[in-house]
Scaffold this motif. Structure first.
Motif, PDB file in Angstrom:
ATOM      1  N   GLY C 607       3.548  -4.677 -10.769  1.00  0.00           N
ATOM      2  CA  GLY C 607       2.763  -6.230 -10.696  1.00  0.00           C
ATOM      3  C   GLY C 607       3.358  -6.942  -9.533  1.00  0.00           C
ATOM      4  O   GLY C 607       2.834  -7.895  -9.183  1.00  0.00           O
ATOM      5  N   GLU C 608       4.349  -6.445  -8.635  1.00  0.00           N
ATOM      6  CA  GLU C 608       4.891  -7.217  -7.639  1.00  0.00           C
ATOM      7  C   GLU C 608       4.551  -6.547  -6.555  1.00  0.00           C
ATOM      8  O   GLU C 608       4.703  -5.336  -6.316  1.00  0.00           O
ATOM      9  N   GLY C 609       4.076  -7.236  -5.450  1.00  0.00           N
ATOM     10  CA  GLY C 609       4.082  -6.831  -4.074  1.00  0.00           C
ATOM     11  C   GLY C 609       5.534  -6.399  -3.487  1.00  0.00           C
ATOM     12  O   GLY C 609       6.327  -7.421  -3.608  1.00  0.00           O
ATOM     13  N   LYS C 610       5.427  -5.220  -2.753  1.00  0.00           N
ATOM     14  CA  LYS C 610       6.523  -4.880  -2.099  1.00  0.00           C
ATOM     15  C   LYS C 610       6.497  -4.030  -0.746  1.00  0.00           C
ATOM     16  O   LYS C 610       5.147  -3.674  -0.843  1.00  0.00           O
ATOM     17  N   ALA C 611       7.215  -4.174   0.151  1.00  0.00           N
ATOM     18  CA  ALA C 611       6.942  -3.258   1.274  1.00  0.00           C
ATOM     19  C   ALA C 611       7.409  -2.018   0.946  1.00  0.00           C
ATOM     20  O   ALA C 611       8.600  -1.739   0.408  1.00  0.00           O
ATOM     21  N   GLN C 612       6.866  -0.993   1.750  1.00  0.00           N
ATOM     22  CA  GLN C 612       7.321   0.407   1.383  1.00  0.00           C
ATOM     23  C   GLN C 612       7.209   1.113   2.810  1.00  0.00           C
ATOM     24  O   GLN C 612       6.075   1.036   3.554  1.00  0.00           O
ATOM     25  N   VAL C 613       8.090   1.912   3.160  1.00  0.00           N
ATOM     26  CA  VAL C 613       8.141   2.843   4.411  1.00  0.00           C
ATOM     27  C   VAL C 613       7.284   3.804   4.313  1.00  0.00           C
ATOM     28  O   VAL C 613       7.780   4.788   3.196  1.00  0.00           O
ATOM     29  N   ILE C 614       6.559   4.346   5.270  1.00  0.00           N
ATOM     30  CA  ILE C 614       5.769   5.638   5.401  1.00  0.00           C
ATOM     31  C   ILE C 614       6.847   6.384   6.017  1.00  0.00           C
ATOM     32  O   ILE C 614       6.856   6.371   7.292  1.00  0.00           O
ATOM     33  N   GLU C 615       7.438   7.292   5.302  1.00  0.00           N
ATOM     34  CA  GLU C 615       8.610   7.969   5.938  1.00  0.00           C
ATOM     35  C   GLU C 615       8.352   8.933   7.143  1.00  0.00           C
ATOM     36  O   GLU C 615       9.132   9.057   8.038  1.00  0.00           O
ATOM     37  N   THR C 616       7.225   9.532   7.000  1.00  0.00           N
ATOM     38  CA  THR C 616       6.829  10.518   8.119  1.00  0.00           C
ATOM     39  C   THR C 616       6.257   9.650   9.421  1.00  0.00           C
ATOM     40  O   THR C 616       6.099  10.115  10.546  1.00  0.00           O
ATOM     41  N   VAL C 617       6.034   8.303   9.108  1.00  0.00           N
ATOM     42  CA  VAL C 617       5.489   7.615  10.263  1.00  0.00           C
ATOM     43  C   VAL C 617       6.833   6.622  11.028  1.00  0.00           C
ATOM     44  O   VAL C 617       6.714   6.337  12.303  1.00  0.00           O
ATOM     45  N   CYS C 618       7.691   6.458  10.287  1.00  0.00           N
ATOM     46  CA  CYS C 618       8.801   5.430  10.692  1.00  0.00           C
ATOM     47  C   CYS C 618       9.518   6.081  11.775  1.00  0.00           C
ATOM     48  O   CYS C 618       9.743   7.506  11.723  1.00  0.00           O
TER      49      CYS C 618
END
Lengths: 193, 306, 653
Positions: C607-618
């Motif tokens: 229920g909370e917004g969080k940032a997430q890294v797209i591992e293959t794009v980073c």
């Protein structure tokens, strides 16, 4: 045996450095394309073309450069500087070389210097140029009596040669003083004014 | 409108006609040129050929006077004076150089000098081409002219600020506004041989000859100049150039102010046209005829319409 | 932790100005360091073997190598420690060559600095954690951008290797600059005859999809999985219907359309097919000159077209392609030579570019292979070639040599003599650069057999003499004198620059480019085809000036790289990427905004917004970690703790 330039003996790196310091130019950027010579309006009366002067400066050939006729015949038109692909102010270097030669008392083309002095003498005396005076002084100095006598009557008739000099309204003293100080300083510094 | 003005020495002698026509044209445009008092020679080529600091000192004395007058802008007709004054002004930004020059003067010079510009640019800054065209009384339409600037006016570009150093076009714009057809003149910034006419006549004759030759080949009615020395070499020394080139040039060489003055309908005497070595009479006759013919054609067209 | 330190002498490269034994001795006093040595060549086989032996013997769990820049040898030493059973990220390097020995001569100061750099590496290593790479699938399709000879070669080699190719060409036809040439040096064989068959191969190859008159709009993704948006510009002709019969071009009334294919020396119709051998041989309408578009009425081509292919209302189309690798082969353009006011700045019709002259020489060109002056159509007798116009000229910001002008000028001088036997050619040159196979012999032949007069010097000015000829004011520096030649025609060897839009494409590809727009290879000598973005390769002049053989060779080299990449079914991702500490993230979105790769997205977790890294794009650039106000996002292998450990060590020295 040919007349080789003996670099081991003749190369004077200090001369090259001095030209660079006085002119503010880096002569090693010249790659000898010759564009300066190609567009030079004075080349016809040079003993060494301007690109060859540049080369001689690179090689540090002090006498070759400072004794050359070319540095006296340069018209200061700056065509060389304008078109140099390496942004070298070639005309500025030519002027620097002439100043260096003069200060050392090397005057390969005395008539040119005599003309300049004839001009500057009238400026010193009157504050402004006096064209007839310049011509008269030059004729005396250079023993070239007939210089432009063909033009003088025409110019006089057209009222283009003032017979009387134009002196500064308050007198030429302030201008004369500039010349005096210049000469005194040159003397102090041990160079030819 | 008043403008601080530095006439230069030749204005009092060999380029009297430049001075007269400059004054006349500027007056016609309501530009009042006021001499800075007690001005002296800029030293011309001989001074800078001998010593940069001496040349600068002679120039700075004038710049200093202009600064004391609180002039906002200093105009001069002569490219050689202009170039010396501008270069001196620029070099004085270097404190070491300034000190050496100040030593030659009666006292320290002003901290800042007014900018210097050519009369030509001064006119163009004060008036747009439409205004100049509106002042024309006798259009130059039908005349083919070559604008010749000489080598000093446009370079070095970063100092002179006169458009493309290879291909300035201001004179063309002004004379085109007066109706003339301006040919593309590729030698417009070539050197005429400058002050070497006296010590090395051949060099000046050849360079001037080359310019006159191309102008002749292009079939122009006159070469229009902005520099006293160029004018002298191309006009007064035209015969010397002819001899050197093995031909007989016959090309009127007028100052741009003289040509504009003609277009403005000013008195030819006021423009010093009688002082030209190669007579402009043929040119004037051609122009008069052109205008008579076009007036007749206009009339005929009018008659046809009514 | 048990750390081993190896201080490399690199022969005399480091050992000459650093006391390596002393550095090793000091290193033994550092925390957790249990072993230190100073080998002569650490990267050599015995050097690496010594590291492996030390790991086993001293039970090391981390290694510091103090040597050169990690750019070249970090991968080497990572493999070394891996062979000895350590995680490859348990290695740190201290650069004591580029950062120390090569830049200073004071041995004592150098030794001290080296010891300090080793300490930093040790402190960092004490905070290192083993990292594991993840693997992902490779999409075995390739995008080739640019259909000149380099792109064609890359496309054909990939296609022959069984890889589906998407070839995107900006112009209406492939062939590039080579298609415009008449003959090629040093064999003087017909350009179209050798390029034509390759162009046809492209058209017929079942593995190649060609998008002509198209441009790459957008690129996202990463090696193995790129997504490419391609803009198919509107041709106003339905190419699925167009048969290339040319009826429209014959009837089109707008006959004053500047002909770009012929370098603007002639006009063509508003609807055109670039040239007879064009691939694809399809018509295109130039809307800027088409009466239907300018005046709203005409419609002649639509009426005449036997297949009804004309579509005045056609619009651009965006196509999306998925590929695993990209070859950039965008070639070059001529620089704008009109800055040379002393050559007329483009105002004199008989002063032309070499490429314009090439079209004139070409039998399929506007003059049908006859040399005619643009001004009056007369055959010139005296032709002056001027080299280095816009090359090796610092004053206009073009200090580099364009590489192939010396050779094509020699070729054009030969062809001129062939076309007009009683002509005389002059070449103003600065140096003759003819270093290729049979090249110098070729330029010699130009002089010896074809009588071309080579004059060593630049040209100061070119101007019309008022009598129909051009005055060329040059110099012969060998004679030490100015030279003047009257010419009927002047041909300028105009320098090259990177293709228009190259920097913008480089941004899309995320590759580097130099100040002239040429794309940067990954290593000047050892990685001339690779870029700094994995999976993106270079071919042809887009990387730097090259002639045809070199461009073709690089096209093949790029294809070899693609095929090698696609030989693997799965690739490993680099674990040196950003990671979000979900407990600390406050979902401010700053990291999402600053990420240049679009590698961070917002997700909902409980229920909370969080940032997430797209591992293959980073790409692991670290911008987000510097931006995050909470310190919630950390770059693996360069965490705040690791960096602070280094800073602490440095401050306490």
């Amino acid at each position: 045996m040919n007349d080789a330039i003996n670099l081991s003996r003749m190369r004077d790196a200090a001369f090259t450095a001095e030209v660079e310091a006085l002119s503010g130019q880096n002569v090693s950027t010249c790659y000898q394309c010759g564009n300066c010579t190609a567009g030079c309006p004075a080349g016809l009366v040079y003993d060494r073309q301007v690109s060859q002067i540049m080369r001689a400066v690179q090689l540090g050939l002090r006498d070759e450069v400072l004794n050359s006729r070319s540095i006296w015949m340069c018209l200061s038109c700056s065509t060389c500087s304008l078109r140099c692909p390496n942004n070298i102010d070639v005309a500025g270097i030519m002027e620097t070389l002439r100043h260096m030669a003069r200060k050392e008392g090397r005057v390969t083309v005395p008539k040119v210097e005599k003309f300049w002095f004839s001009f500057l003498d009238t400026v010193r005396a009157f504050g402004r140029t006096y064209e007839i005076g310049t011509m008269a002084l030059y004729m005396m100095r250079s023993m070239r009596v007939f210089t432009d006598v063909d033009l003088a009557p025409e110019a006089l008739k057209k009222g283009k040669l003032g017979l009387k000099p134009h002196v500064l309204p308050q007198g030429a003293a302030p201008v004369s003083r500039i010349f005096e100080r210049y000469k005194e300083r040159a003397k102090r510094e041990g160079v030819r004014p | 409108m008043n403008f601080a003005y530095y006439p230069g020495c030749s204005a009092r002698g060999s380029s009297k006609d430049y001075e007269m026509s400059t004054q006349a044209v500027c007056k016609a445009l309501d530009m009042n040129l006021v001499d800075i008092p007690d001005w002296n020679c800029c030293g011309s080529t001989p001074a800078h050929a001998v010593d940069t600091e001496l040349s600068a000192a002679l120039c700075v004395r004038n710049l200093d006077i202009a600064a004391q007058q609180q002039a906002e802008l200093l105009l001069t007709p002569c490219p050689s004076c202009l170039s010396n004054l501008k270069l001196a002004s620029k070099r004085m930004e270097d404190p070491a150089f300034r000190q050496r020059v100040d030593e030659l003067l009666d006292g320290p010079s002003a901290k800042a000098f007014p900018p210097v510009t050519s009369v030509m640019q001064g006119i163009a800054e004060a008036y747009d081409m439409e205004t100049i065209a509106a002042r024309v009384r006798k259009s130059l339409k039908g005349l083919r002219l070559a604008a010749y600037y000489g080598c000093l006016m446009s370079r070095p570009a970063e100092v002179m600020n006169f458009g493309d150093p290879e291909n300035p076009t201001l004179m063309e714009s002004m004379l085109a506004a007066c109706g003339a057809e301006m040919v593309d003149f590729p030698l417009k910034t070539a050197c005429c041989g400058a002050s070497f006419g006296i010590p090395e006549r051949v060099m000046t004759a050849r360079n001037s000859g080359r310019i006159l030759d191309l102008a002749t080949q292009l079939g122009v009615d006159a070469v229009i100049v902005a520099c006293p020395l160029c004018q002298m070499n191309l006009d007064l020394r035209q015969e010397q150039a002819s001899k050197e080139m093995g031909t007989a040039f016959r090309l009127p060489v007028l100052y741009f102010t003289q040509m504009m003055g003609i277009a403005f309908g000013l008195d030819h005497k006021e423009l010093g046209l009688n002082k030209l070595r190669v007579s402009p009479d043929g040119l004037i006759r051609k122009l008069d005829e052109l205008r008579r013919n076009s007036a007749a054609a206009d009339k005929a067209a009018e008659g046809g319409r009514s | 932790m048990r750390i081993g330190v190896f201080v490399c002498h690199c022969g005399s490269n480091i050992g000459g100005t650093v006391d390596c034994a002393k550095v090793a001795e000091i290193a033994r006093t550092y925390p957790d360091v249990v072993y230190a040595d100073d080998p002569m060549y650490t990267c050599a086989e015995p050097g690496q073997a010594a590291i492996e032996a030390a790991i086993h013997e001293h039970k090391l769990d981390g290694v510091v190598v103090a040597s050169c820049s990690p750019r070249m040898h970090e991968p080497t030493f990572r493999r070394t420690v891996e062979r000895a059973g350590l995680n490859r990220y348990m290695l740190e390097m201290a650069n004591i060559r580029e950062h120390v020995s090569w830049i200073g001569r004071d041995k004592e100061a150098n030794t001290n600095k080296s010891a300090e750099l080793v300490l930093l590496a040790v402190e960092k290593l004490r905070n290192n954690r083993p990292l594991l790479a993840k693997s992902f699938d490779v999409n075995k399709r390739v995008l080739v951008i640019g259909g000149g000879v380099a792109g064609i070669q890359a496309a054909l080699d990939c296609a022959d290797g069984g890889v589906p190719v998407v070839l995107v060409e900006r112009d209406a036809t492939i062939g590039g600059k080579m298609a415009k040439l008449d003959k090629t040096f040093p064999t003087v064989d017909c350009s179209a005859c050798i390029l034509g068959p390759k162009m046809v191969d492209v058209a017929q190859h079942s593995n190649i999809t060609l998008y002509a008159y198209s441009e790459v709009e957008d690129i996202s993704g990463y090696v193995g999985n790129f997504t490419v948006k391609i803009r198919k510009r509107s041709t106003y002709v339905d190419w699925s219907l167009c048969t290339g019969c040319g009826a429209c071009t014959e009837k089109c009334p707008s006959k004053k359309t500047p002909d770009a294919f012929n370098e603007l020396i002639s006009n063509t119709t508003a609807i055109t097919i670039a040239f007879p051998q064009a691939i694809p041989k399809k018509a295109v309408i130039n809307a800027e000159h088409c009466r239907q578009f300018i005046k709203g009425k005409c419609g002649v081509c639509a009426k005449i077209c036997p297949t009804g292919a004309i579509k005045y209302d056609m619009e651009d189309e965006i196509i999306t392609e998925e590929v695993g690798s990209i070859v950039a082969a965008t070639g070059y353009d001529l620089m704008d030579w009109t800055v040379y006011q002393e050559y007329g700045g483009g105002a004199y019709p008989d002063v032309i570019t070499s490429l314009q002259y090439e079209r004139m020489l070409n039998a399929s060109g506007p003059t049908a292979g006859h040399i005619k002056r643009p001004s009056d159509g007369k055959e010139p007798k005296n032709i002056v070639f001027v080299q280095c116009v816009g090359s090796r000229d610092k004053s206009i910001g073009r200090p580099y040599c364009s590489g192939f002008c010396c050779m094509y000028t020699a070729k054009q001088a030969i062809l001129t003599k062939d076309h007009i036997p009683d002509s005389q050619s002059y070449v103003f040159y600065m140096d003759i650069r003819a270093a290729g196979k049979m090249y110098d012999e070729f330029t010699r032949r130009t002089m010896e057999e074809y009588g071309t007069e080579y004059i060593r010097g630049r040209v100061s000015q070119i101007y019309p003499d008022g009598q129909g000829q051009l005055v060329v004011m040059g110099v012969d520096t060998l004679m030490g004198q100015a030279i003047e030649v009257k010419a009927d025609l002047v041909v300028l060897a105009v320098g090259i620059e990177a293709s228009k839009g190259a920097p913008q494409l480089a941004e899309k590809l995320r590759i580097s480019y130099d100040s002239y727009g040429f794309f940067m290879e990954s290593h000047v000598k050892l990685k001339p085809v690779e870029t700094n973005t994995a999976g993106v390769y270079l071919a042809g002049v887009c990387q730097g000036t090259k002639d045809i053989p070199a461009s073709v060779a690089q096209g093949s080299a790029a294809a070899a790289k693609v095929l090698a990449l696609f030989a693997k079914d799965k690739l490993e991702s680099d674990p040196q990427i950003a990671q979000v500490d979900m407990r600390r993230c406050v979902n401010c979105g700053k990291c999402i905004q600053c990420c240049p790769f679009g590698a961070i997205k917002e997700v909902e977790i409980r229920g909370e917004g969080k940032a997430q890294v797209i591992e293959t794009v980073c790409q692991g650039c670290g911008l987000c970690t510097a931006t995050c106000p909470q310190g919630a996002i950390q770059l693996s292998h360069a965490t705040d703790n690791q960096i602070l450990a280094e800073v602490n060590a440095l401050c306490q020295l």
